[in-house]
Design a protein around this motif. Sequence first.
Motif, PDB file in Angstrom:
ATOM      1  N   PHE A 296      13.477   7.617  12.729  1.00 23.28           N
ATOM      2  CA  PHE A 296      12.043   7.437  12.946  1.00 23.28           C
ATOM      3  C   PHE A 296      11.789   6.425  14.055  1.00 23.28           C
ATOM      4  O   PHE A 296      10.821   6.555  14.813  1.00 23.28           O
ATOM      5  N   ILE A 297      12.670   5.414  14.199  1.00 24.84           N
ATOM      6  CA  ILE A 297      12.529   4.454  15.294  1.00 24.84           C
ATOM      7  C   ILE A 297      12.790   5.168  16.625  1.00 24.84           C
ATOM      8  O   ILE A 297      12.051   4.985  17.599  1.00 24.84           O
ATOM      9  N   GLY A 298      13.841   5.987  16.658  1.00 30.50           N
ATOM     10  CA  GLY A 298      14.139   6.745  17.856  1.00 30.50           C
ATOM     11  C   GLY A 298      13.018   7.696  18.223  1.00 30.50           C
ATOM     12  O   GLY A 298      12.686   7.871  19.409  1.00 30.50           O
ATOM     13  N   GLU A 299      12.410   8.320  17.228  1.00 23.60           N
ATOM     14  CA  GLU A 299      11.293   9.228  17.494  1.00 23.60           C
ATOM     15  C   GLU A 299      10.095   8.474  18.057  1.00 23.60           C
ATOM     16  O   GLU A 299       9.395   8.974  18.947  1.00 23.60           O
ATOM     17  N   THR A 300       9.856   7.260  17.539  1.00 17.41           N
ATOM     18  CA  THR A 300       8.765   6.451  18.081  1.00 17.41           C
ATOM     19  C   THR A 300       9.048   6.070  19.527  1.00 17.41           C
ATOM     20  O   THR A 300       8.172   6.166  20.395  1.00 17.41           O
ATOM     21  N   LEU A 301      10.278   5.651  19.811  1.00 18.49           N
ATOM     22  CA  LEU A 301      10.645   5.306  21.188  1.00 18.49           C
ATOM     23  C   LEU A 301      10.461   6.511  22.115  1.00 18.49           C
ATOM     24  O   LEU A 301       9.982   6.368  23.247  1.00 18.49           O
ATOM     25  N   ALA A 302      10.834   7.684  21.654  1.00 23.02           N
ATOM     26  CA  ALA A 302      10.676   8.896  22.470  1.00 23.02           C
ATOM     27  C   ALA A 302       9.205   9.169  22.744  1.00 23.02           C
ATOM     28  O   ALA A 302       8.831   9.544  23.870  1.00 23.02           O
TER      29      ALA A 302
ATOM     30  N   ILE B 228      11.472  -1.716  11.289  1.00 18.15           N
ATOM     31  CA  ILE B 228      12.574  -0.946  10.685  1.00 18.15           C
ATOM     32  C   ILE B 228      12.216  -0.313   9.341  1.00 18.15           C
ATOM     33  O   ILE B 228      13.061   0.341   8.728  1.00 18.15           O
ATOM     34  N   ARG B 229      10.970  -0.481   8.893  1.00 18.55           N
ATOM     35  CA  ARG B 229      10.569   0.114   7.617  1.00 18.55           C
ATOM     36  C   ARG B 229       9.761   1.378   7.851  1.00 18.55           C
ATOM     37  O   ARG B 229       8.686   1.335   8.466  1.00 18.55           O
TER      38      ARG B 229
END
Length: 294
Positions: free
Chosen positions: A195-201, A271-272
């Motif tokens: 989900f963090i990677g998706e937000t960064l994308a 991170i949550r």
Amino acid sequence: MTVKGWMAGWLAVLAWGVCALAAAQPVTVTDDRGRTITLPAPPQRIVTILPSLTETVCELQQCHRLVGVDRYSNWPSAIESLPRVGGGIDPNIEAIVALRPDVVLVALSSRGSERLEALGLKVVALEPKTHADVQRVMGTVAQVLGLPPQEAGRLWRHIDAAVSAAAQSLPPEVRRTRVYFEVNRAPYAAGAASFIGETLARLGAQNIVPAALGPFPKLNPEFVVRANPDVIMVGARNADGMTDRPGWKRIRAVSEGRLCVFSHEEADTIIRPGPRMAEGARLLADCLRKHVQP
């Protein structure tokens, strides 16, 4: 009593009866183990053993139903006085049982679920790792609570809109920025599939950790050296000694000082996978804006 007064009283009693009947309706959900859990009524005593689940219950305006939380749950302030029942890998079974919960909300990876169920407790296991997972888990939590689905929908729409707004606030140059986000010093990374990677994308950044490696893969530190990211993101509790790893001073982000070290509170937010993802997106965007190359 007048006829009008009698009618008003009768309608009030009828409304109370309808609400009481709705509250007593059984709740049936399917958790991330594929198990179907039926509760005789929406739970009034809830224990959570994952911070994002604690936060989701509270953001759905049901904090008052919590009777115990894990040791890492620290938001919102309304939960400060609640009993702590250990963590996902070491839950205090006796303490949980003593709280007499109607349901225990745990991570799929949490230990102790089988034992809790053997002791007669209802357990719902949920594991959000992607944006789609977060949306789904919010819906399941709302269902467990006996809330209408639009409550979870409203919460997700707020998150989604905030991520889009954060993306729109960034300059086009962000799309050339290659990012490494370290979750902990093993090192485990937030890959493109998380989900963090998706937000960064969605913010336009390029993740050096491909989706094929999984959401949160453990990496060889040499992998990061070879990938040579433009920006490194890490929480303060994991930042010590990072740049002293062999070869890391040659990484562009390190040699040019493009590191974002998030405070404990900021890192918890990022991170949550829960309702504070909107604020997490803003923090990630602030980091990118600060270090973007013209």
